[in-house]
Design a protein around this motif. Structure first.
Motif, PDB file in Angstrom:
ATOM      1  N   VAL A   1      -2.784   0.852  -4.563  1.00 34.52           N
ATOM      2  CA  VAL A   1      -3.883   1.553  -5.212  1.00 34.52           C
ATOM      3  C   VAL A   1      -3.502   3.023  -5.336  1.00 34.52           C
ATOM      4  O   VAL A   1      -2.781   3.560  -4.510  1.00 34.52           O
ATOM      5  CB  VAL A   1      -5.207   1.421  -4.423  1.00 34.52           C
ATOM      6  N   ILE A   2      -3.979   3.662  -6.395  1.00 40.23           N
ATOM      7  CA  ILE A   2      -3.661   5.060  -6.617  1.00 40.23           C
ATOM      8  C   ILE A   2      -4.908   5.910  -6.421  1.00 40.23           C
ATOM      9  O   ILE A   2      -6.023   5.394  -6.343  1.00 40.23           O
ATOM     10  CB  ILE A   2      -3.084   5.288  -8.031  1.00 40.23           C
TER      11      ILE A   2
ATOM     12  N   ILE B   1       0.825  -1.204   0.000  1.00 44.21           N
ATOM     13  CA  ILE B   1       0.000   0.000   0.000  1.00 44.21           C
ATOM     14  C   ILE B   1       0.866   1.264   0.000  1.00 44.21           C
ATOM     15  O   ILE B   1       0.407   2.356  -0.337  1.00 44.21           O
ATOM     16  CB  ILE B   1      -0.957   0.003   1.222  1.00 44.21           C
ATOM     17  N   PHE B   2       2.160   1.122   0.345  1.00 44.52           N
ATOM     18  CA  PHE B   2       3.061   2.270   0.455  1.00 44.52           C
ATOM     19  C   PHE B   2       3.804   2.569  -0.842  1.00 44.52           C
ATOM     20  O   PHE B   2       4.615   3.488  -0.880  1.00 44.52           O
ATOM     21  CB  PHE B   2       4.098   2.023   1.559  1.00 44.52           C
ATOM     22  N   GLN B   3       3.546   1.808  -1.894  1.00 45.96           N
ATOM     23  CA  GLN B   3       4.283   1.976  -3.145  1.00 45.96           C
ATOM     24  C   GLN B   3       4.148   3.407  -3.670  1.00 45.96           C
ATOM     25  O   GLN B   3       3.068   3.989  -3.666  1.00 45.96           O
ATOM     26  CB  GLN B   3       3.768   0.996  -4.200  1.00 45.96           C
ATOM     27  N   ASP B   4       5.271   3.956  -4.100  1.00 48.12           N
ATOM     28  CA  ASP B   4       5.358   5.301  -4.712  1.00 48.12           C
ATOM     29  C   ASP B   4       5.068   6.440  -3.732  1.00 48.12           C
ATOM     30  O   ASP B   4       4.883   7.584  -4.157  1.00 48.12           O
ATOM     31  CB  ASP B   4       4.399   5.418  -5.913  1.00 48.12           C
ATOM     32  N   THR B   5       5.028   6.152  -2.451  1.00 51.48           N
ATOM     33  CA  THR B   5       4.804   7.226  -1.491  1.00 51.48           C
ATOM     34  C   THR B   5       6.017   8.144  -1.415  1.00 51.48           C
ATOM     35  O   THR B   5       7.162   7.692  -1.544  1.00 51.48           O
ATOM     36  CB  THR B   5       4.496   6.675  -0.093  1.00 51.48           C
ATOM     37  N   HIS B   6       5.762   9.424  -1.220  1.00 51.39           N
ATOM     38  CA  HIS B   6       6.846  10.401  -1.057  1.00 51.39           C
ATOM     39  C   HIS B   6       7.012  10.797   0.410  1.00 51.39           C
ATOM     40  O   HIS B   6       7.866  11.613   0.742  1.00 51.39           O
ATOM     41  CB  HIS B   6       6.563  11.642  -1.902  1.00 51.39           C
ATOM     42  N   LYS B   7       6.190  10.221   1.261  1.00 49.35           N
ATOM     43  CA  LYS B   7       6.258  10.506   2.683  1.00 49.35           C
ATOM     44  C   LYS B   7       7.049   9.398   3.386  1.00 49.35           C
ATOM     45  O   LYS B   7       7.093   8.260   2.925  1.00 49.35           O
ATOM     46  CB  LYS B   7       4.853  10.590   3.286  1.00 49.35           C
ATOM     47  N   PRO B   8       7.686   9.697   4.504  1.00 52.94           N
ATOM     48  CA  PRO B   8       8.435   8.665   5.231  1.00 52.94           C
ATOM     49  C   PRO B   8       7.522   7.579   5.777  1.00 52.94           C
ATOM     50  O   PRO B   8       6.357   7.830   6.110  1.00 52.94           O
ATOM     51  CB  PRO B   8       9.113   9.462   6.355  1.00 52.94           C
ATOM     52  N   LEU B   9       8.053   6.371   5.881  1.00 53.70           N
ATOM     53  CA  LEU B   9       7.285   5.260   6.437  1.00 53.70           C
ATOM     54  C   LEU B   9       6.865   5.555   7.873  1.00 53.70           C
ATOM     55  O   LEU B   9       5.802   5.121   8.311  1.00 53.70           O
ATOM     56  CB  LEU B   9       8.115   3.972   6.405  1.00 53.70           C
ATOM     57  N   SER B  10       7.701   6.284   8.601  1.00 52.63           N
ATOM     58  CA  SER B  10       7.373   6.591   9.989  1.00 52.63           C
ATOM     59  C   SER B  10       6.059   7.368  10.087  1.00 52.63           C
ATOM     60  O   SER B  10       5.299   7.198  11.046  1.00 52.63           O
ATOM     61  CB  SER B  10       8.509   7.385  10.651  1.00 52.63           C
TER      62      SER B  10
END
Length: 303
Positions: A292-293, A67-76
């Protein structure tokens, strides 16, 4: 996997980006690293999120196919969002998530929340079984007449299945359906309940072919509507109360399915003594589902 029991433990365990990456790695590769292309087990570390397979030289990204794919925010920040969502007994709104995380864009908070609602549906989850009550209800809009939503306008029709655990309520399944026709109700039934189970309904004609599908069918003959299907009616009442209380009734009909996913996730885990375990289940499922986008979320329809 170990999960935090309270906020202090959460901050200690996930206070750094590295700790969040390590936790996600162990969830994604529960049996050790495996290249998505060739299945290779050995890898080189390219950077903190990228691993190169020694067998085929394919690069494997930590957040790919999650679900985190292509995120620009930190995982934290994602981890904090999941902790906040699961630690709130009745959930939160996109505005509440935006405020608590300090996210600048409401659109981003809204998208995150819906992505995490998608993750609340476990891939390959078991169907209900045993004795199951089924009914439908309309949510939203203004009623213009008709029995229990079978003749109402401007409402979203939701099918509800409730599994019995002795005399108590067990798990539930909810889905948006176009109408209360036999075709739609039978599709919901087959997607939600194991064949051979005993299905209890009212006398609505849409349920008339249940036995032909491999189920036992019992038609409730109670005259009092509240006693007709008491367990499913209780779940419907609680669902509507949750929508009004947590979300102030502000649910888009187009995105109703997302809210039903969240309610199902929470209801089926209502007896869990640990909020930390809910957090673990959510992040576990977030690591397993396909990404999902925004456009997919914005265009999703329940039926």
């Amino acid at each position: 996997m170990i999960y935090p029991m309270d906020l202090m433990e959460f901050e200690e365990k996930f206070g750094t980006e590295e700790s969040c990456r390590n936790y996600l790695f162990n969830l994604k590769y529960k049996n050790g690293f495996e290249c998505f292309k060739c299945g290779g087990k050995e890898y080189w570390v390219v950077n903190d999120k990228l691993y190169t397979c020694k067998e085929c030289r394919q690069q494997n990204h930590l957040t790919a196919n999650t679900i985190f794919q292509d995120t620009h925010k930190p995982l934290s920040m994602w981890f904090r969002a999941m902790w906040w969502i699961t630690s709130q007994k009745n959930g939160t709104s996109a505005l509440g998530l935006q405020r608590i995380l300090g996210i600048g864009s409401y659109k981003t908070a809204w998208t995150w929340l819906h992505k995490l609602r998608v993750a609340m549906v476990r891939p390959g989850r078991e169907k209900l079984k045993g004795i199951v009550e089924i009914d439908e209800t309309f949510i939203g809009g203004k009623q213009s007449g008709g029995k229990r939503g079978r003749g109402t306008d401007n409402k979203t029709l939701v099918a509800v299945a409730v599994e019995m655990d002795g005399s108590k309520i067990g798990r539930v399944r909810l889905a948006v359906i176009k109408d209360a026709s036999a075709q739609n109700l039978e599709e919901f039934l087959q997607n939600s309940v194991e064949s051979g189970s005993t299905i209890i309904t009212d006398g609505w004609k849409g349920y008339s072919r249940i036995k032909e599908l491999g189920y036992k069918h019992k038609v409730s003959d109670k005259k009092d509507e509240e006693k007709l299907l008491p367990h499913v009616h209780l779940v419907i009442s609680l669902l509507k109360r949750w929508i009004l209380g947590t979300l102030q009734g502000s649910i888009s009909d187009q995105h109703m399915a997302y809210y039903l996913d969240e309610y199902t996730f929470r209801f089926n885990r209502r007896t869990s003594a640990s909020r930390g375990k809910l957090f673990y289940r959510l992040i576990e499922q977030a690591a397993e589902i396909k990404p999902v986008i925004y456009n997919e979320i914005a265009e999703r329809k329940g039926a």
